[in-house]
Design a protein around this motif. Structure first.
Motif, PDB file in Angstrom:
ATOM      1  N   TYR A  25      29.640  39.849  47.499  1.00 47.44           N
ATOM      2  CA  TYR A  25      30.841  39.907  48.343  1.00 47.44           C
ATOM      3  C   TYR A  25      30.721  38.866  49.446  1.00 47.44           C
ATOM      4  O   TYR A  25      29.618  38.530  49.865  1.00 47.44           O
ATOM      5  CB  TYR A  25      30.966  41.286  49.016  1.00 47.44           C
ATOM      6  N   THR A  49      28.931  37.378  36.744  1.00 48.66           N
ATOM      7  CA  THR A  49      29.114  37.086  38.171  1.00 48.66           C
ATOM      8  C   THR A  49      28.196  35.914  38.510  1.00 48.66           C
ATOM      9  O   THR A  49      26.984  36.004  38.323  1.00 48.66           O
ATOM     10  CB  THR A  49      28.736  38.309  39.025  1.00 48.66           C
ATOM     11  N   GLN A  69      37.087  45.186  42.470  1.00 51.57           N
ATOM     12  CA  GLN A  69      36.114  44.435  41.663  1.00 51.57           C
ATOM     13  C   GLN A  69      34.703  44.750  42.143  1.00 51.57           C
ATOM     14  O   GLN A  69      34.384  44.501  43.283  1.00 51.57           O
ATOM     15  CB  GLN A  69      36.345  42.924  41.823  1.00 51.57           C
ATOM     16  N   ASP A  93      37.600  36.268  42.487  1.00 42.89           N
ATOM     17  CA  ASP A  93      36.702  36.493  43.625  1.00 42.89           C
ATOM     18  C   ASP A  93      36.452  37.996  43.801  1.00 42.89           C
ATOM     19  O   ASP A  93      36.940  38.813  43.037  1.00 42.89           O
ATOM     20  CB  ASP A  93      37.249  35.840  44.905  1.00 42.89           C
ATOM     21  N   ASP A  94      35.674  38.353  44.847  1.00 39.63           N
ATOM     22  CA  ASP A  94      35.281  39.758  45.033  1.00 39.63           C
ATOM     23  C   ASP A  94      36.446  40.666  45.392  1.00 39.63           C
ATOM     24  O   ASP A  94      36.323  41.884  45.360  1.00 39.63           O
ATOM     25  CB  ASP A  94      34.161  39.873  46.085  1.00 39.63           C
TER      26      ASP A  94
END
Length: 643
Positions: free
Chosen positions: A185, A337, A180, A365-366
């Motif tokens: 992050y 995001t 992703q 999530d990241d």
């Protein structure tokens, strides 16, 4: 008498002029002929209705046509009145509250401002209850991870440093599995989390970097030990200082033999950034992204700085966050995001961001894992919004979808009114003044890009190019490939289209040729801005331009050992030539650029394959080919540019 020959012409009733001598049109006024006292109820009723009609409720603005309608008069009459006051307007011209009040008072009406208060809806949380009791605030405030942005000059190793930190801190099981690219992050050290915002370090991304600094707690300023302070380094320092964000200096590339960290420290003292060992208060870390040197020390310094800042947030309330990046995904729709700053964002929450509303459908999530909720300083990729919000917009979770829709519609309405006002406010006087200035030209641009952040940066850079002679205006921007409506708009507005990391649809490309619309495609913002600057100053140098050879669609893929993925293709137009430069396009966005490694018809090598034939193609050093992808072949030739 009123000059029309009538004797009992007008009676003032509550300030309203009423013509009494209209017996055939006013049956209520005929009754008093029989019984005089019967007229009273009718009169009283008229007074009540008039009193209600006297008040006009409007929001911040109202159009001339709407105001005339509410007052029960013809729009032309109102326009004539405004002209008498010196304002040239049309029926759709928006009037502000004060102007509407003055106009309405001329006709004995009062105006009340019932502006839609979106702030009340957005802040309708438990926050007020929490804030009322101080002890409760302390109890609700929880420590949150710091949000860090890496800034610095181009090629000083920002991306390498971020990649090195992620590699070093992510567990072995997940290493290399992070697919992703969500623009943010989080990493962990000693059980504490740190969130990194991935803001590109290109000079043209000034707008994005400023945006990054607004949501950032700490900035890591990357300076190459062998290069020292450069223009973008100064820019990053200014942004951080303007945003009041503390900086930690990472002196990168110390593994190089020509590295000179002391020179960097010396140069930075000019910007009041004195190292701690020299008696100052700026933290310096000598690191190497390539050799993974001192990365833990850098993260420890970030955590130390975070402790000093005492970063806290209330987690048990509705979420509020910032859009870091946004794009349109073919399968999932608008994807944003979000960096949550306050409260907790949950799947199913009704949200509003900019002009768009929706309900959180999913959060990732990241590392690509689905999550049910995201707390303060937690970055997630959110789907479920009705449109693509602008990067830097605030995202609010509200009570229900109805409220979210109301806020979004109110913002859209305000934007439309602002645009109407903008277009109608150019008076004849201003236009004449512009003509008198002499040579006035306007260069119009339509910008299409793969992500919203790039659009911001390009627009920001292009608008700075305006001069006294040539004004540059960006008339339309959007995320995604170049389509027919873009070409139609460009043709109608005498604009050219600038595409960044996107491709035109086949029909749009053909239409641009026939309409004579200039399509410019770039993958480096510097090149785009420099070309426009040169064109404006008439200095466009001859350069290499691509010559289109052909397009093929991937119909099937085959995995061959020791060779990789072979694409079974059908040539849509032109021809595919062996060893040509190629571009792999997915959903009008460029995925890969390189060379054609092999070209076969059945089992035999072919020099070229024409339109309507099938062929097998292998791409040099690239295997992620999917059915439905388009492969474009081209060659580069030197041409004289013109805009």
């Amino acid at each position: 008498e009123d000059g029309r020959g009538g004797k009992h012409t007008k009676v003032s009733r509550r300030g309203k002029a009423v013509d009494l001598f209209e017996p055939e049109h006013s049956p209520r006024m005929r009754k008093p002929k029989k019984k005089g006292q019967k007229a009273q109820p009718a009169k009283q009723e008229a007074v009540i209705t008039k009193a209600i009609k006297r008040l006009i409720r409007i929001s911040d603005t109202i159009t001339v046509g709407e105001l005339a309608k509410r007052m029960g008069i013809k729009a032309n009459e109102l326009i004539a009145e405004l002209m008498r006051q010196g304002s040239m307007v049309t029926i759709n011209h928006p009037l502000d509250f004060d102007t509407a009040s003055i106009l309405a008072s001329e006709y004995n009406y009062e105006v009340e401002n019932v502006a839609f208060d979106e702030d009340t809806i957005l802040e309708a949380t438990d926050e007020k209850l929490v804030a009322s009791e101080e002890e409760e605030v302390e109890g609700n405030l929880e420590e949150r991870p710091p949000v860090v942005t890496i800034m610095g000059h181009v090629d000083h190793g920002k991306t390498s440093l971020l990649d090195a930190i992620r590699e070093a801190r992510v567990t072995e099981g997940e290493a290399g599995g992070i697919t992703q690219h969500i623009g943010a992050y989080d990493v962990e050290l000693h059980g504490k989390k740190i969130t990194f915002l991935d803001t590109p370090g290109h000079e043209a991304f000034t707008a994005m970097r400023a945006r990054g600094a607004q949501v950032t707690d700490i900035v890591i300023l990357v300076v190459a030990a062998d290069d020292g302070v450069m223009p973008q380094t100064k820019e990053a320092i200014n942004h951080s200082k303007a945003a009041g964000v503390p900086m930690i200096v990472a002196v990168n590339k110390i593994d190089k033999p020509e590295a000179n960290p002391d020179r960097v420290k010396q140069e930075l003292t000019e910007f009041e950034m004195v190292p701690e060992e020299w008696g100052g208060d700026t933290i310096f870390c000598e690191v190497s992204a390539k050799a993974h040197t001192n990365l833990d020390q850098l993260l420890e310094m970030v955590l130390l700085q975070a402790e000093v800042l005492e970063l806290k947030a209330v987690a048990d309330k509705r979420a509020k966050g910032t859009i870091v990046e946004s794009r349109l995904d073919k399968g999932r729709g608008p994807v944003a995001t979000v960096l949550v700053q306050e409260g907790t964002l949950k799947v199913g929450d009704a949200v509003v961001s900019g002009l768009h509303s929706g309900r959180v459908r999913s959060m990732i999530d990241d590392r690509g894992n689905p999550v049910e909720e995201a707390g303060p300083s937690f970055p997630v990729e959110v789907t479920g919004l009705a449109g693509v919000p602008n990067a830097g917009e605030m995202l609010h979770a509200v009570e229900n979808e109805k409220q979210a829709k109301e806020v979004a519609q109110h913002r859209q309405h305000k934007q439309r009114e602002a645009e109407l006002a903008k277009s109608s406010k150019v008076s004849l006087d201003q236009l004449f003044a512009k003509i008198q200035e002499g040579e006035f030209q306007e260069l119009k641009v339509i910008v299409k890009a793969d992500v919203q952040g790039s659009i911001e940066a390009i627009r920001d850079s292009l608008e700075k190019l305006s001069t006294d002679q040539v004004r540059l205006s960006v008339i339309h921007t959007a995320v995604g490939g170049i389509n027919e409506s873009d070409v139609t708009l460009a043709a109608a507005s005498d604009a050219f289209i600038l595409g960044f990391n996107v491709r035109p649809e086949a029909k749009a490309s053909t239409m641009a040729d026939s309409e004579g619309v200039d399509l410019r495609l770039y993958s480096v913002i510097y090149d785009a801005v420099n070309d426009v600057r040169d064109a404006m100053s008439g200095l466009l140098a001859p350069t290499f331009r691509e010559q289109h050879l052909g397009r093929a669609e991937v119909r099937e893929t085959f995995s061959v050992s020791r060779v990789g993925t072979i694409a079974g293709c059908y040539v849509l137009d032109g021809k595919m030539v062996r060893n040509a430069e190629i571009r792999l396009v997915r959903d009008n966005v460029v995925i890969y650029e390189g060379k054609l490694n092999s070209l076969k018809r059945f089992k035999d090598d072919a020099k070229e394959v024409a339109t309507g034939y099938e062929c097998g193609m292998g791409l040099e050093n690239y295997n992620d080919i999917k059915i439905g992808d388009i492969i474009e072949a081209y060659t580069m030739e030197e041409v004289q540019q013109s805009l």
